[in-house]
Design a protein around this motif. Structure first.
Motif, PDB file in Angstrom:
ATOM      1  N   GLU A  35     -38.602 -23.820-103.250  1.00  0.00           N
ATOM      2  CA  GLU A  35     -37.206 -23.709-102.835  1.00  0.00           C
ATOM      3  C   GLU A  35     -37.177 -23.698-101.312  1.00  0.00           C
ATOM      4  O   GLU A  35     -38.020 -23.057-100.673  1.00  0.00           O
ATOM      5  CB  GLU A  35     -36.579 -22.431-103.390  1.00  0.00           C
ATOM      6  N   SER A  36     -36.234 -24.428-100.738  1.00  0.00           N
ATOM      7  CA  SER A  36     -36.212 -24.543 -99.278  1.00  0.00           C
ATOM      8  C   SER A  36     -34.799 -24.413 -98.728  1.00  0.00           C
ATOM      9  O   SER A  36     -33.808 -24.714 -99.401  1.00  0.00           O
ATOM     10  CB  SER A  36     -36.813 -25.889 -98.840  1.00  0.00           C
ATOM     11  N   ARG A  37     -34.746 -23.954 -97.483  1.00  0.00           N
ATOM     12  CA  ARG A  37     -33.508 -23.926 -96.702  1.00  0.00           C
ATOM     13  C   ARG A  37     -33.770 -24.721 -95.426  1.00  0.00           C
ATOM     14  O   ARG A  37     -34.674 -24.394 -94.662  1.00  0.00           O
ATOM     15  CB  ARG A  37     -33.101 -22.485 -96.365  1.00  0.00           C
ATOM     16  N   ASN A  38     -32.958 -25.746 -95.220  1.00  0.00           N
ATOM     17  CA  ASN A  38     -33.240 -26.704 -94.157  1.00  0.00           C
ATOM     18  C   ASN A  38     -32.047 -26.820 -93.211  1.00  0.00           C
ATOM     19  O   ASN A  38     -30.888 -26.847 -93.647  1.00  0.00           O
ATOM     20  CB  ASN A  38     -33.540 -28.085 -94.759  1.00  0.00           C
ATOM     21  N   ILE A  39     -32.370 -26.914 -91.924  1.00  0.00           N
ATOM     22  CA  ILE A  39     -31.323 -27.132 -90.918  1.00  0.00           C
ATOM     23  C   ILE A  39     -31.809 -28.205 -89.953  1.00  0.00           C
ATOM     24  O   ILE A  39     -32.997 -28.261 -89.615  1.00  0.00           O
ATOM     25  CB  ILE A  39     -30.970 -25.820 -90.172  1.00  0.00           C
ATOM     26  N   GLU A  40     -30.896 -29.098 -89.544  1.00  0.00           N
ATOM     27  CA  GLU A  40     -31.276 -30.248 -88.725  1.00  0.00           C
ATOM     28  C   GLU A  40     -30.172 -30.570 -87.729  1.00  0.00           C
ATOM     29  O   GLU A  40     -28.981 -30.542 -88.074  1.00  0.00           O
ATOM     30  CB  GLU A  40     -31.536 -31.453 -89.630  1.00  0.00           C
ATOM     31  N   GLN A  58     -35.750 -27.414 -88.865  1.00  0.00           N
ATOM     32  CA  GLN A  58     -36.542 -26.281 -89.354  1.00  0.00           C
ATOM     33  C   GLN A  58     -36.355 -26.169 -90.857  1.00  0.00           C
ATOM     34  O   GLN A  58     -35.228 -26.130 -91.345  1.00  0.00           O
ATOM     35  CB  GLN A  58     -36.117 -24.969 -88.693  1.00  0.00           C
ATOM     36  N   ASN A  59     -37.473 -26.149 -91.576  1.00  0.00           N
ATOM     37  CA  ASN A  59     -37.469 -26.000 -93.026  1.00  0.00           C
ATOM     38  C   ASN A  59     -38.188 -24.700 -93.378  1.00  0.00           C
ATOM     39  O   ASN A  59     -39.360 -24.526 -93.038  1.00  0.00           O
ATOM     40  CB  ASN A  59     -38.176 -27.173 -93.719  1.00  0.00           C
ATOM     41  N   LYS A  60     -37.495 -23.799 -94.046  1.00  0.00           N
ATOM     42  CA  LYS A  60     -38.096 -22.561 -94.549  1.00  0.00           C
ATOM     43  C   LYS A  60     -38.307 -22.755 -96.049  1.00  0.00           C
ATOM     44  O   LYS A  60     -37.340 -22.951 -96.799  1.00  0.00           O
ATOM     45  CB  LYS A  60     -37.188 -21.369 -94.293  1.00  0.00           C
ATOM     46  N   SER A  77     -44.346 -18.046 -98.444  1.00  0.00           N
ATOM     47  CA  SER A  77     -43.302 -18.424 -97.490  1.00  0.00           C
ATOM     48  C   SER A  77     -43.932 -19.236 -96.367  1.00  0.00           C
ATOM     49  O   SER A  77     -44.948 -18.843 -95.793  1.00  0.00           O
ATOM     50  CB  SER A  77     -42.626 -17.172 -96.918  1.00  0.00           C
ATOM     51  N   ALA A  78     -43.333 -20.402 -96.061  1.00  0.00           N
ATOM     52  CA  ALA A  78     -43.850 -21.278 -95.010  1.00  0.00           C
ATOM     53  C   ALA A  78     -42.690 -21.798 -94.172  1.00  0.00           C
ATOM     54  O   ALA A  78     -41.552 -21.912 -94.646  1.00  0.00           O
ATOM     55  CB  ALA A  78     -44.628 -22.441 -95.607  1.00  0.00           C
ATOM     56  N   THR A  79     -43.006 -22.100 -92.927  1.00  0.00           N
ATOM     57  CA  THR A  79     -42.021 -22.671 -92.005  1.00  0.00           C
ATOM     58  C   THR A  79     -42.547 -23.979 -91.455  1.00  0.00           C
ATOM     59  O   THR A  79     -43.706 -24.055 -91.023  1.00  0.00           O
ATOM     60  CB  THR A  79     -41.729 -21.704 -90.844  1.00  0.00           C
ATOM     61  N   LEU A  80     -41.719 -25.011 -91.484  1.00  0.00           N
ATOM     62  CA  LEU A  80     -42.041 -26.303 -90.872  1.00  0.00           C
ATOM     63  C   LEU A  80     -40.960 -26.576 -89.835  1.00  0.00           C
ATOM     64  O   LEU A  80     -39.805 -26.850 -90.185  1.00  0.00           O
ATOM     65  CB  LEU A  80     -42.086 -27.419 -91.914  1.00  0.00           C
ATOM     66  N   ARG A  81     -41.343 -26.465 -88.571  1.00  0.00           N
ATOM     67  CA  ARG A  81     -40.394 -26.610 -87.467  1.00  0.00           C
ATOM     68  C   ARG A  81     -40.863 -27.759 -86.592  1.00  0.00           C
ATOM     69  O   ARG A  81     -42.044 -27.833 -86.236  1.00  0.00           O
ATOM     70  CB  ARG A  81     -40.341 -25.317 -86.670  1.00  0.00           C
ATOM     71  N   GLY A  82     -39.954 -28.677 -86.241  1.00  0.00           N
ATOM     72  CA  GLY A  82     -40.415 -29.812 -85.470  1.00  0.00           C
ATOM     73  C   GLY A  82     -39.318 -30.575 -84.756  1.00  0.00           C
ATOM     74  O   GLY A  82     -38.120 -30.294 -84.909  1.00  0.00           O
ATOM     75  N   ILE A  83     -39.764 -31.562 -83.984  1.00  0.00           N
ATOM     76  CA  ILE A  83     -38.879 -32.458 -83.240  1.00  0.00           C
ATOM     77  C   ILE A  83     -39.388 -33.885 -83.418  1.00  0.00           C
ATOM     78  O   ILE A  83     -40.599 -34.127 -83.360  1.00  0.00           O
ATOM     79  CB  ILE A  83     -38.851 -32.111 -81.735  1.00  0.00           C
ATOM     80  N   THR A  84     -38.487 -34.822 -83.649  1.00  0.00           N
ATOM     81  CA  THR A  84     -38.822 -36.241 -83.728  1.00  0.00           C
ATOM     82  C   THR A  84     -38.030 -36.995 -82.661  1.00  0.00           C
ATOM     83  O   THR A  84     -36.800 -36.885 -82.609  1.00  0.00           O
ATOM     84  CB  THR A  84     -38.494 -36.817 -85.117  1.00  0.00           C
ATOM     85  N   LEU A  85     -38.740 -37.723 -81.812  1.00  0.00           N
ATOM     86  CA  LEU A  85     -38.121 -38.543 -80.779  1.00  0.00           C
ATOM     87  C   LEU A  85     -38.286 -40.012 -81.153  1.00  0.00           C
ATOM     88  O   LEU A  85     -39.379 -40.433 -81.564  1.00  0.00           O
ATOM     89  CB  LEU A  85     -38.783 -38.285 -79.424  1.00  0.00           C
TER      90      LEU A  85
END
Length: 210
Positions: A35-40, A58-60, A77-85
């Protein structure tokens, strides 16, 4: 700006696939669904053939499904936080594009980086139109990663770069041809410790549309 939630159930193979070659199964019937909570946030600029884009996210994830040396398991519980250019430029019949991904994926309880996930990935592409043909070249760089093994624990996987070539054309109203030559330098590389990826490969696809 966008926000959403996600849900992914483990597959049948994740839960019940048998072992092979005398090895115990990697499947785990006790796997929980992710299960994830995502913000972009996304910004894009376009003018006169020039494009720039930035995506921050950021995906929790709860119960992230990962492969361990013994079997598939859940990370609580894991966090995937990033930036794409991204950037692109159209010059006559030629298009150039580039992308850079910067990712920080970690286990919330231990602070360790998640296995098999690179912190840096870069892509460069060029396509050129010649009559009815589109010719392309691609460069991909995947940064260093970590994996886990039964005997050695956490191991380091070095980064690698690949060069691919593409070509495609429309032969008729219903018939098209695509060709792709991956890893033209036949570079050895791996995404999973102990398992080599294919070397230089060529694919030809003839598509007929009714």
């Amino acid at each position: 700006l966008a926000a959403n939630t996600g849900f992914q159930a483990p597959s049948f193979n994740d839960l019940y696939a048998p072992g092979w070659g005398g090895f115990p199964p990697q499947s785990n019937p006790d796997l929980k669904p992710e299960e994830s909570r995502n913000i972009e946030a996304h910004i894009q600029y376009r003018e006169d053939g020039v494009e720039f884009g930035l995506v921050a996210y950021q995906n929790k994830v709860s119960n992230l499904i990962v492969s361990t040396p013994r079997r598939l398991d859940n990370v609580d519980s894991a966090t995937l936080r990033g930036i794409t250019l991204t950037a692109a430029y159209q010059w006559n019949q030629t298009r150039f594009s580039a992308a850079a991904d910067f990712l920080n994926p970690y286990d919330d309880s231990t602070g360790e980086r998640l296995i098999r996930r690179a912190r840096h990935t870069y892509r460069l592409n060029a396509e050129h139109r010649v009559d009815r043909w589109t010719l392309g070249a691609e460069y991909l760089y995947v940064g260093q990663r970590y994996d886990e093994t039964f005997a050695q624990g956490r191991v380091h996987l070095g980064g690698y770069s690949l060069i691919n070539l593409t070509a495609g054309t429309t032969l008729s109203e219903n018939l098209s041809l695509q060709m792709r030559w991956n890893n033209i330098t036949n570079k050895d590389h791996t995404d999973i410790y102990g398992y080599a990826n294919p070397g230089s490969t060529v694919f030809v696809n003839l598509a007929w549309k009714m």
